[in-house]
Design an enzyme around this catalytic site. Structure first.
Site, short mmCIF file in Angstrom:
data_model
loop_
_atom_site.label_atom_id
_atom_site.label_comp_id
_atom_site.label_asym_id
_atom_site.label_seq_id
_atom_site.Cartn_x
_atom_site.Cartn_y
_atom_site.Cartn_z
CE1 TYR A 156 -3.91 2.25 0.66
CE2 TYR A 156 -2.47 3.31 2.26
CZ TYR A 156 -3.63 3.31 1.50
OH TYR A 156 -4.50 4.37 1.58
CB THR A 191 -13.80 6.02 4.50
OG1 THR A 191 -12.58 5.25 4.56
CG2 THR A 191 -13.47 7.47 4.20
P1 NAP Z 1 -13.65 3.00 0.71
O1 NAP Z 1 -14.73 3.61 1.50
O2 NAP Z 1 -13.32 1.55 0.91
O3 NAP Z 1 -13.95 3.29 -0.83
C1 NAP Z 1 -13.16 2.72 -1.84
C2 NAP Z 1 -14.05 2.36 -3.01
O4 NAP Z 1 -13.22 1.83 -4.06
C3 NAP Z 1 -15.07 1.26 -2.66
O5 NAP Z 1 -16.33 1.56 -3.20
C4 NAP Z 1 -14.46 0.04 -3.32
O6 NAP Z 1 -15.40 -0.94 -3.69
C5 NAP Z 1 -13.82 0.65 -4.55
N1 NAP Z 1 -12.86 -0.27 -5.15
C6 NAP Z 1 -12.04 -1.15 -4.52
N2 NAP Z 1 -11.34 -1.85 -5.43
C7 NAP Z 1 -11.74 -1.42 -6.64
C8 NAP Z 1 -11.40 -1.76 -7.97
N3 NAP Z 1 -10.50 -2.73 -8.23
N4 NAP Z 1 -12.01 -1.12 -8.99
C9 NAP Z 1 -12.95 -0.17 -8.76
N5 NAP Z 1 -13.33 0.21 -7.51
C10 NAP Z 1 -12.72 -0.41 -6.48
O7 NAP Z 1 -12.27 3.75 0.98
P2 NAP Z 1 -11.86 5.31 1.08
O8 NAP Z 1 -11.28 5.50 2.41
O9 NAP Z 1 -12.93 6.18 0.59
O10 NAP Z 1 -10.63 5.29 0.06
C11 NAP Z 1 -10.60 6.04 -1.15
C12 NAP Z 1 -9.14 6.30 -1.48
O11 NAP Z 1 -8.55 7.04 -0.42
C13 NAP Z 1 -8.28 5.04 -1.62
O12 NAP Z 1 -7.40 5.19 -2.71
C14 NAP Z 1 -7.52 5.00 -0.33
O13 NAP Z 1 -6.29 4.31 -0.44
C15 NAP Z 1 -7.32 6.47 -0.06
N6 NAP Z 1 -7.01 6.82 1.32
C16 NAP Z 1 -7.88 6.56 2.32
C17 NAP Z 1 -7.55 6.91 3.62
C18 NAP Z 1 -8.46 6.64 4.79
O14 NAP Z 1 -8.01 6.78 5.95
N7 NAP Z 1 -9.71 6.28 4.58
C19 NAP Z 1 -6.32 7.52 3.89
C20 NAP Z 1 -5.46 7.77 2.84
C21 NAP Z 1 -5.81 7.43 1.55
P3 NAP Z 1 -15.65 -2.18 -2.65
O15 NAP Z 1 -16.39 -1.58 -1.50
O16 NAP Z 1 -16.43 -3.14 -3.46
O17 NAP Z 1 -14.27 -2.68 -2.29
#
Ligand code: NAP
Length: 250
Positions: A156, A191
């Site tokens: 990651y 999230t």
């Molecule tokens: P989230 O709520 O899990 O949302 C991620 C979304 O991406 C989900 O709808 C997921 O679908 C979808 N997804 C996963 N694999 C996929 C694929 N192969 N193709 C298309 N869609 C896919 O997470 P989030 O926290 O909003 O994360 C969004 C971004 O922010 C990510 O890149 C994450 O690394 C980044 N980020 C998050 C945080 C944090 O603390 N939350 C911090 C730093 C960076 P499913 O539900 O079906 O898996």
């Protein structure tokens, strides 16, 4: 409320968390939004939320690690709305938590494919459209895990560091074509992803990692994405924007 008037935005991972908040905010500001996600239920719910608020949106199912799906979601955007002004490469997964010697090889490949190769594919296939239409904005969600050592996060952290440097070099390659390329580095954001990693109720030690004294909200990142997607940031390119409550400042 019209900071993205007449723009067309394609946002991946739009069915949950940061992606959903960004889809809704972009639509609120006048963008026509294509919500791309692997999860059909979540993606369609985002479209319903946008429609109920009077905005315009369309869902496309896409696995962002697959070239054919990425090409199809971009084709869908251009066929539905005639152009693609903004690509927000936001979808991602956290992968396992393990020290490197125990980090599973298949998990490594999967995380790199979904968190890094996806960004390369999105950029590769959207750029020709943006060049042809005279410009555009590419945004990606990296992470503070790509900026500082984050024990246990293996692929990651490597993928997110890759997104940050890919952002820089693609910005340089296409600055003369009026394509701006930036990424956002969130801290810990409340999230479903963060809940999977930390549980429903993160303890005080986790919250204190962010000196501002609270976890980030998806809306905090959507607000930054709106600025970077809009013409208000017309002098910003090639940069990682840290939105982390002070996490990496320590
Ligand atoms: P989230 O709520 O899990 O949302 C991620 C979304 O991406 C989900 O709808 C997921 O679908 C979808 N997804 C996963 N694999 C996929 C694929 N192969 N193709 C298309 N869609 C896919 O997470 P989030 O926290 O909003 O994360 C969004 C971004 O922010 C990510 O890149 C994450 O690394 C980044 N980020 C998050 C945080 C944090 O603390 N939350 C911090 C730093 C960076 P499913 O539900 O079906 O898996």
């Amino acid at each position: 409320m019209d900071r993205l008037k007449e723009k067309v935005a394609l946002i991946t991972g739009g069915g949950s968390g940061i992606g959903r908040a960004s889809c809704c905010l972009f639509a609120e500001h006048g963008a026509r939004v294509v919500v791309a996600d692997l999860a059909v239920g979540g993606g369609e719910q985002t479209v319903r939320d946008i429609s109920a608020a009077g905005g315009q949106a369309s869902f496309v199912r896409a696995d962002v690690s697959k070239s054919a799906d990425v090409q199809a979601m971009i084709r869908h955007t251009v066929e539905t709305y005639g152009r693609v002004d903004i690509l927000f490469n936001n979808a991602g997964i956290e992968g396992p938590s393990a020290k490197l010697a125990n980090y599973d090889e298949d998990a490594w490949e999967r995380v790199i494919a979904i968190d890094l190769t996806s960004v390369y594919l999105g950029m590769k296939y959207v750029i020709p459209h943006m060049v042809q239409q005279g410009g555009g904005v590419i945004l990606s969600t990296a992470s503070v895990a790509g900026m500082v050592g984050f024990p246990g996060s293996g692929a990651y952290a490597a993928a997110k560091a890759g997104v940050i440097n890919l952002t820089r070099l693609v910005a340089l390659e296409y600055a003369s074509k009026n394509i701006r390329v930036n990424c956002i580095c969130p801290g810990i954001i409340a999230t479903p992803m963060a809940q999977r990693v930390m549980g429903e109720r993160p303890d005080d030690r986790v919250v204190r990692l962010e000196p501002i004294g609270r976890l980030g909200q998806a809306q905090d990142i959507a607000n930054a994405a709106l600025f970077l997607a809009s013409d208000e940031s017309s002098f910003a390119t090639g940069a990682p924007f840290v939105i982390d409550g002070g996490y990496v400042a320590r």
